[in-house]
Design a protein around this motif. Structure first.
Motif, PDB file in Angstrom:
ATOM      1  N   ALA A 171      33.060  46.739  46.126  1.00 23.13           N
ATOM      2  CA  ALA A 171      32.147  45.642  45.786  1.00 23.13           C
ATOM      3  C   ALA A 171      31.317  46.001  44.559  1.00 23.13           C
ATOM      4  O   ALA A 171      31.097  45.162  43.673  1.00 23.13           O
ATOM      5  CB  ALA A 171      31.241  45.335  46.979  1.00 23.13           C
ATOM      6  N   ALA A 172      30.860  47.247  44.490  1.00 30.76           N
ATOM      7  CA  ALA A 172      30.086  47.678  43.327  1.00 30.76           C
ATOM      8  C   ALA A 172      30.923  47.610  42.057  1.00 30.76           C
ATOM      9  O   ALA A 172      30.436  47.211  40.992  1.00 30.76           O
ATOM     10  CB  ALA A 172      29.562  49.100  43.542  1.00 30.76           C
ATOM     11  N   ALA A 173      32.197  47.982  42.162  1.00 24.10           N
ATOM     12  CA  ALA A 173      33.078  47.938  40.995  1.00 24.10           C
ATOM     13  C   ALA A 173      33.240  46.515  40.485  1.00 24.10           C
ATOM     14  O   ALA A 173      33.240  46.272  39.267  1.00 24.10           O
ATOM     15  CB  ALA A 173      34.441  48.547  41.340  1.00 24.10           C
ATOM     16  N   ASP A 174      33.367  45.559  41.399  1.00 23.87           N
ATOM     17  CA  ASP A 174      33.492  44.160  40.980  1.00 23.87           C
ATOM     18  C   ASP A 174      32.232  43.709  40.228  1.00 23.87           C
ATOM     19  O   ASP A 174      32.317  43.040  39.179  1.00 23.87           O
ATOM     20  CB  ASP A 174      33.717  43.267  42.196  1.00 23.87           C
ATOM     21  CG  ASP A 174      35.082  43.478  42.833  1.00 23.87           C
ATOM     22  OD1 ASP A 174      35.992  44.014  42.150  1.00 23.87           O
ATOM     23  OD2 ASP A 174      35.246  43.118  44.022  1.00 23.87           O
ATOM     24  N   THR A 175      31.067  44.071  40.761  1.00 24.28           N
ATOM     25  CA  THR A 175      29.810  43.707  40.108  1.00 24.28           C
ATOM     26  C   THR A 175      29.697  44.362  38.741  1.00 24.28           C
ATOM     27  O   THR A 175      29.323  43.715  37.747  1.00 24.28           O
ATOM     28  CB  THR A 175      28.616  44.117  40.987  1.00 24.28           C
ATOM     29  OG1 THR A 175      28.675  43.412  42.224  1.00 24.28           O
ATOM     30  CG2 THR A 175      27.298  43.819  40.286  1.00 24.28           C
ATOM     31  N   TRP A 176      30.010  45.640  38.658  1.00 21.58           N
ATOM     32  CA  TRP A 176      29.867  46.365  37.401  1.00 21.58           C
ATOM     33  C   TRP A 176      30.881  45.902  36.365  1.00 21.58           C
ATOM     34  O   TRP A 176      30.576  45.877  35.163  1.00 21.58           O
ATOM     35  CB  TRP A 176      29.973  47.877  37.655  1.00 21.58           C
ATOM     36  CG  TRP A 176      28.639  48.441  38.055  1.00 21.58           C
ATOM     37  CD1 TRP A 176      27.948  48.160  39.197  1.00 21.58           C
ATOM     38  CD2 TRP A 176      27.832  49.334  37.300  1.00 21.58           C
ATOM     39  NE1 TRP A 176      26.747  48.833  39.202  1.00 21.58           N
ATOM     40  CE2 TRP A 176      26.659  49.573  38.062  1.00 21.58           C
ATOM     41  CE3 TRP A 176      27.977  49.981  36.083  1.00 21.58           C
ATOM     42  CZ2 TRP A 176      25.636  50.412  37.621  1.00 21.58           C
ATOM     43  CZ3 TRP A 176      26.970  50.830  35.639  1.00 21.58           C
ATOM     44  CH2 TRP A 176      25.808  51.024  36.403  1.00 21.58           C
ATOM     45  N   ASN A 177      32.066  45.526  36.787  1.00 22.40           N
ATOM     46  CA  ASN A 177      33.023  44.961  35.832  1.00 22.40           C
ATOM     47  C   ASN A 177      32.475  43.681  35.207  1.00 22.40           C
ATOM     48  O   ASN A 177      32.586  43.466  33.991  1.00 22.40           O
ATOM     49  CB  ASN A 177      34.362  44.675  36.520  1.00 22.40           C
ATOM     50  CG  ASN A 177      35.209  45.925  36.697  1.00 22.40           C
ATOM     51  OD1 ASN A 177      35.121  46.869  35.913  1.00 22.40           O
ATOM     52  ND2 ASN A 177      36.049  45.920  37.719  1.00 22.40           N
ATOM     53  N   ASP A 178      31.857  42.844  36.039  1.00 23.82           N
ATOM     54  CA  ASP A 178      31.276  41.596  35.524  1.00 23.82           C
ATOM     55  C   ASP A 178      30.108  41.879  34.576  1.00 23.82           C
ATOM     56  O   ASP A 178      30.022  41.296  33.483  1.00 23.82           O
ATOM     57  CB  ASP A 178      30.803  40.714  36.685  1.00 23.82           C
ATOM     58  CG  ASP A 178      31.951  40.102  37.465  1.00 23.82           C
ATOM     59  OD1 ASP A 178      33.086  40.058  36.926  1.00 23.82           O
ATOM     60  OD2 ASP A 178      31.724  39.669  38.616  1.00 23.82           O
ATOM     61  N   LEU A 179      29.205  42.774  34.985  1.00 27.81           N
ATOM     62  CA  LEU A 179      28.052  43.079  34.146  1.00 27.81           C
ATOM     63  C   LEU A 179      28.486  43.808  32.870  1.00 27.81           C
ATOM     64  O   LEU A 179      27.923  43.573  31.789  1.00 27.81           O
ATOM     65  CB  LEU A 179      27.057  43.936  34.919  1.00 27.81           C
ATOM     66  CG  LEU A 179      26.383  43.264  36.127  1.00 27.81           C
ATOM     67  CD1 LEU A 179      25.454  44.246  36.832  1.00 27.81           C
ATOM     68  CD2 LEU A 179      25.620  42.013  35.713  1.00 27.81           C
ATOM     69  N   GLY A 180      29.475  44.673  32.987  1.00 23.76           N
ATOM     70  CA  GLY A 180      29.970  45.372  31.808  1.00 23.76           C
ATOM     71  C   GLY A 180      30.586  44.426  30.796  1.00 23.76           C
ATOM     72  O   GLY A 180      30.451  44.621  29.581  1.00 23.76           O
TER      73      GLY A 180
END
Length: 361
Positions: A171-180
């Motif tokens: 879940a964190a990876a999905d969020t960070w991909n979006d923010l990145g």
């Protein structure tokens, strides 16, 4: 890769285990041998700074006591204007932020990002990153501040999640991909900074506990799993070298799915080297080995400890790409030693500047 290098602090050879791992990975082993010095006398090698002067930085957390200090009569710089001027005088070219506030009595109000940017510009300094909160609700606001300060990178001093479980890292990876992706659209790189727990083992195998959570490990480490779950175009990393070596000391065994104890020694160099351009920033934080301490090391100024920064930075390559920010959590000396953090900053800069690489002419 470079041929060899010798400095006054390059006195720690790789262990036999580390040497074997580096050899297997096709990476060079650095020793304390001195032929490079003889070669320079014959004109075959030329010395260059291992960390280019323009890439030498400091995170202001190391001198937080002086950034936040009220005006006093000690003669020690305080606040952004005076402290940044002193850091530039020492030789630092880059600043990583750890907050944007100083004592309100300096200006009669809080300083603004625009005013901080002027101080940077006036002293020939560049903001290379920040430790701030990475939260979808406030991310655009943080990007605004980062752009005002002229940053190339925006990051946090916390892990993307504190969980030991794979679904939370997914879940964190999905969020960070979006923010990145959002950061990249505005010309910035998003990065996360590790402490030792980031390189501990996932609980992702074996029997489930009463809450349905795995109790054993496949041997995957948390942040290394995150490497592969995030898009290399959008998510980057800042390795804190001290905490990486603490992880080597603390996190080397796990229980596999069958209940067997397994050993897997963490290697900071081999973690960075295969993906070196995902690490634009590093915390160059040193420590003296202390096996009786919980972390295995005691923090000291850069170049005064046992961590082989010569081997680390030379082996990972890409010297022009990497930016080294000195940090020492314990640098502030309090009211009894108000100048200590800035004195340590000066000593650490000197030792950083003495790291040398020798290249063929």
């Amino acid at each position: 890769m470079p041929d060899n290098a010798v400095t006054r602090r390059n006195v720690f050879q790789a262990s036999a285990t580390a040497a074997a791992a580096l050899t297997a990975a096709g990476l060079p082993i650095l020793t304390t041998a001195t032929p490079a010095l003889a070669d320079t006398r014959h004109g075959r090698l030329r010395p260059e700074p291992l960390i280019p002067p323009r890439n030498r930085g400091i995170i202001l957390y190391s001198v937080r006591d002086r950034i936040t200090a009220a005006p006093d009569t000690s003669g020690v710089p305080y606040g952004f204007e005076r402290v940044l001027a002193r850091l530039a005088e020492i030789g630092y070219k880059e600043i990583e932020f750890a907050g944007y506030n100083q004592h309100t009595s300096i200006l009669g109000r809080q300083i603004t990002p625009r005013e901080i940017r002027k101080i940077l510009d006036d002293n020939g300094l560049v903001a290379n990153g920040t430790h701030t909160q990475i939260n979808p609700a406030t991310f655009e606001q943080q990007l605004d501040i980062a752009q005002e300060l002229g940053m190339r990178n925006i990051g946090t001093g916390s892990d993307p999640t504190n969980s030991a479980y794979r679904p939370d890292w997914d879940a964190a990876a999905d969020t960070w991909n979006d923010l990145g992706r959002t950061a990249r659209a505005r010309g910035l790189r998003l990065y996360t900074h590790n402490h030792d727990a980031a390189y501990s083992f996932l609980l992702d195998a074996g029997p489930l506990d009463a809450n349905g959570k795995p109790t054993r490990s496949s041997g995957l480490r948390r942040l290394e799993y995150f490497f592969d779950r995030t898009d290399p175009r959008y998510v980057f990393f800042e390795m804190d070298v001290f905490w990486a070596y603490v992880a080597r000391f603390k996190h080397h065994t796990y229980t596999d799915r069958l209940g067997r104890q397994r050993t897997d020694v963490f290697d900071p160099i081999l973690t960075v080297a295969p993906r070196t351009t995902r690490f634009p920033l590093f915390h160059a934080k040193d420590g003296n080995k202390n096996p009786t301490a919980g972390n295995g090391y005691d923090m000291v100024p850069l170049g005064e400890g046992d961590i082989n920064f010569q081997q680390f930075f030379q082996t990972i390559g890409e010297q022009d790409f990497h930016h080294a920010n000195w940090e020492q959590d314990t640098a502030p000396g309090g009211t009894t030693l108000p100048a200590q953090s800035l004195d340590f900053a000066a000593l650490s800069y000197t030792n950083m500047s003495e790291l040398t690489i020798y290249r063929r002419r």
